[in-house]
Design a protein around this motif. Sequence first.
Motif, short mmCIF file in Angstrom:
data_model
loop_
_atom_site.label_atom_id
_atom_site.label_comp_id
_atom_site.label_asym_id
_atom_site.label_seq_id
_atom_site.Cartn_x
_atom_site.Cartn_y
_atom_site.Cartn_z
N GLN A 139 0.86 -1.18 0.00
CA GLN A 139 0.00 0.00 0.00
C GLN A 139 0.90 1.23 0.00
N ILE A 140 0.78 2.04 -1.05
CA ILE A 140 1.68 3.16 -1.28
C ILE A 140 0.86 4.43 -1.39
N ASP A 174 2.25 1.65 3.60
CA ASP A 174 3.64 1.22 3.78
C ASP A 174 4.65 2.31 3.46
N TRP A 175 4.25 3.32 2.70
CA TRP A 175 5.15 4.40 2.30
C TRP A 175 4.33 5.63 2.01
N VAL A 176 4.81 6.79 2.48
CA VAL A 176 4.10 8.05 2.28
C VAL A 176 5.08 9.07 1.70
N SER A 221 8.34 13.57 12.96
CA SER A 221 7.40 12.56 13.46
C SER A 221 7.65 11.18 12.88
N GLY A 222 8.22 11.13 11.67
CA GLY A 222 8.41 9.84 11.00
C GLY A 222 7.18 9.33 10.30
N CYS A 223 6.10 10.11 10.28
CA CYS A 223 4.87 9.67 9.59
C CYS A 223 5.00 9.75 8.08
N GLY A 224 5.91 10.58 7.59
CA GLY A 224 6.17 10.65 6.16
C GLY A 224 7.49 9.98 5.82
N ASP A 225 7.63 9.51 4.60
CA ASP A 225 8.86 8.83 4.18
C ASP A 225 9.79 9.72 3.37
N VAL A 272 2.21 -5.01 8.66
CA VAL A 272 3.34 -4.08 8.77
C VAL A 272 2.93 -3.02 9.76
N SER A 273 3.45 -3.09 10.96
CA SER A 273 2.97 -2.26 12.06
C SER A 273 3.43 -0.82 11.88
#
Length: 512
Positions: free
Chosen positions: A157-158, A177-179, A219-223, A509-510
Motif C-alpha cells: 500500500q503506497i 507502507d510508504w508516504v 514525526s516519522g509519519c512521512g517517508d 506491517v505495524s
Amino acid sequence: MTAELVGSPGDAAKVRAAQTAAHAGMDPSRWPAKLPVRDRLAVLLDPGSWVEDGLLANAGSDGLPADGVLTGVGRIDGRKVAVIAHDYTVKAGSWGELGCEKQIRILERADRDLLPVVYLVDSAGGRLNDQMGFFPGRRGASRIFHLQVRLSGRVPQICCLLGPSAAGGAYMPAFTDWVGMVRGNASMYLASPRIAEKVTGEVTTLEEMGGAAMHAGVSGCGDEVFETDGEAIAAARLLVSYLPDSFREKPARAEACPPGPRDWPADLVPTDPNTAYDVLDVIERIVDADSFFEIKSRWATEMVTGFGRIEGEVVGLVANQPSVRSGAIFVDSADKAARFITLCDAFNIPIVFLQDVPGFMVGVAVERQGIIRHGAKMVTAMASAEVPRFTVVLRKAYAAGYYAMCAPGFEPRATIALPTATIGTMSPEASVNAMYANRIAGIEDPAERAEFLARRVAEQEAEMNLLRMGSDLVVDAVVEPEDLRAELVRRLADAAGWERTPGRRHHHVSPV
C-alpha cells in the motif's frame, strides 16, 4: 419488454452529459501548483490502462462529480494496481457516503484479488454536511480503515500525499507502507491549527504542525519530501518495482548491473572506531548502480534503511550510519528499523544488515522515552523475520546494538566480517574503565596511569581480535572490502528458493 422499462433518448443524453461532467470534474485553476486528479492518474499509470468504477456517483447532485474521489484499476509497468485518488476540486476531496462506498469497494477488490493499492490522497476529511453517511455506519470511514489494516502485509500500500489529509482521514496515509509528501501542499493533522489553538492554546502554522518537512524529519509519519506532484508519483511508480504484487510472491528480478563506484578506497571504512564515515558510500559499492531506494531518509538518520538490487535481486538494507551520532540506536531509529524489517519480511525481501554500532543510546532521556521497549520492538521484528538475513560487520559491533542488528544468535544465513571488524560488549577503552575504575583512580602518577591503561586496552583488544572470532565460529567469513559484493551475490544465490515455515502466518506491517 414493456415500454415503461425502455429508456428514452432523453435519458441517454442525460447519462452522457452526467458522464462528461463527472469526467471533467470542477475547475482546478485555483491550485496552479497541483496537477488535476486525472493528470495525476496519467503520470501514475500506463497509458490506456485506467478502468474506472463509480463515475456517476452522486450524479444527481450539483457540484459533486464522482463524489470527489476516483477509484478503479490501472497498470504500472504492466502490473495491475488498485487506485484511490481524491479530487481536491470537489468539496476539497472530502468524504461523503458514496465516496466512502467507492473507496470501500475498491479496497474489497484489492483484498479479494490481491492487488497493490496506490493512494493519491488530497482530502479535507469527512464532509460534515454528510456526517450520517461517512461517520457512524458499517460502510463509512471506519470500514475503510478496517480494510487498510486487513490489507497490510497482504499487498503493498503506497501513498502519495499531495494535499491535506485531515482529522480522522489522516489515518489513511498512516496505514500505508510508504508516504511521499509534496512540500507546501501535503499535510497530515488530527486537528487544524485553529482547532488546536482553541483546545490547547497553542498558536502554530499548518506547516509546523503537520507539513511535509515536519512529518518526514520529526514525526516519522512521512517517508520522503518532493517538490511536485509528478516527482512524488514517479517515486511511487519506482517503489512498486521493488515490491511483489502480494505476500504470496517475491519481487521481480531486474536486469543485473555492476555497482556505480567499482573502487574501495583504503580509508572508506576507517580502522579508528571513532572516525566518522558515510555508510551510503559502502551501500553504493554493494548494490547495483542507481538502485538504492532509501526509506525515511530524513528521519532517525543514524539508521539507514532502503531497498536495493544486488545482481538484479531486490534486497532490503539496514545500516548503522557512523556519520550521525556515531550510528548509535535511539528510540526513533529502533522504530525505523523495526518497521522496515517487518515490511521486508511481509513481502519476501532478503535483508542485509550492515553493522557499525556502538550500541543503544544510554542516559536518562532515552530511558524515559522507553529505549528498552523500542529496542525490544526492533529485536522482535528482526528475530521474527523468516526471509534470508545476512549480517556484515563493517567495523564496531558493541553491546545490545550488535544483537539488534542481527547477531549470530538470531540465525542470519551468514555473519560476514571485514578486516576492520571488532565485536564485543563495549569498546576496549570503555571495558577497561568499567573493570578497573577503582584501580585507575588510585594511580596518582599520570604516566603510570597511562601505561596501565595501555596494557589493559591491549589485553582487551587481543580478547576481541578478529582471528579469534573466526576461530570460535562467531563469524562465518572474513572478506576483503572489495570482495564483499561478490560474497553477498554468492550467498543470495545459495539462499534462492527459500520457503517459510509451514503454517506460519504472515503479519501486518505495524506503524511505527
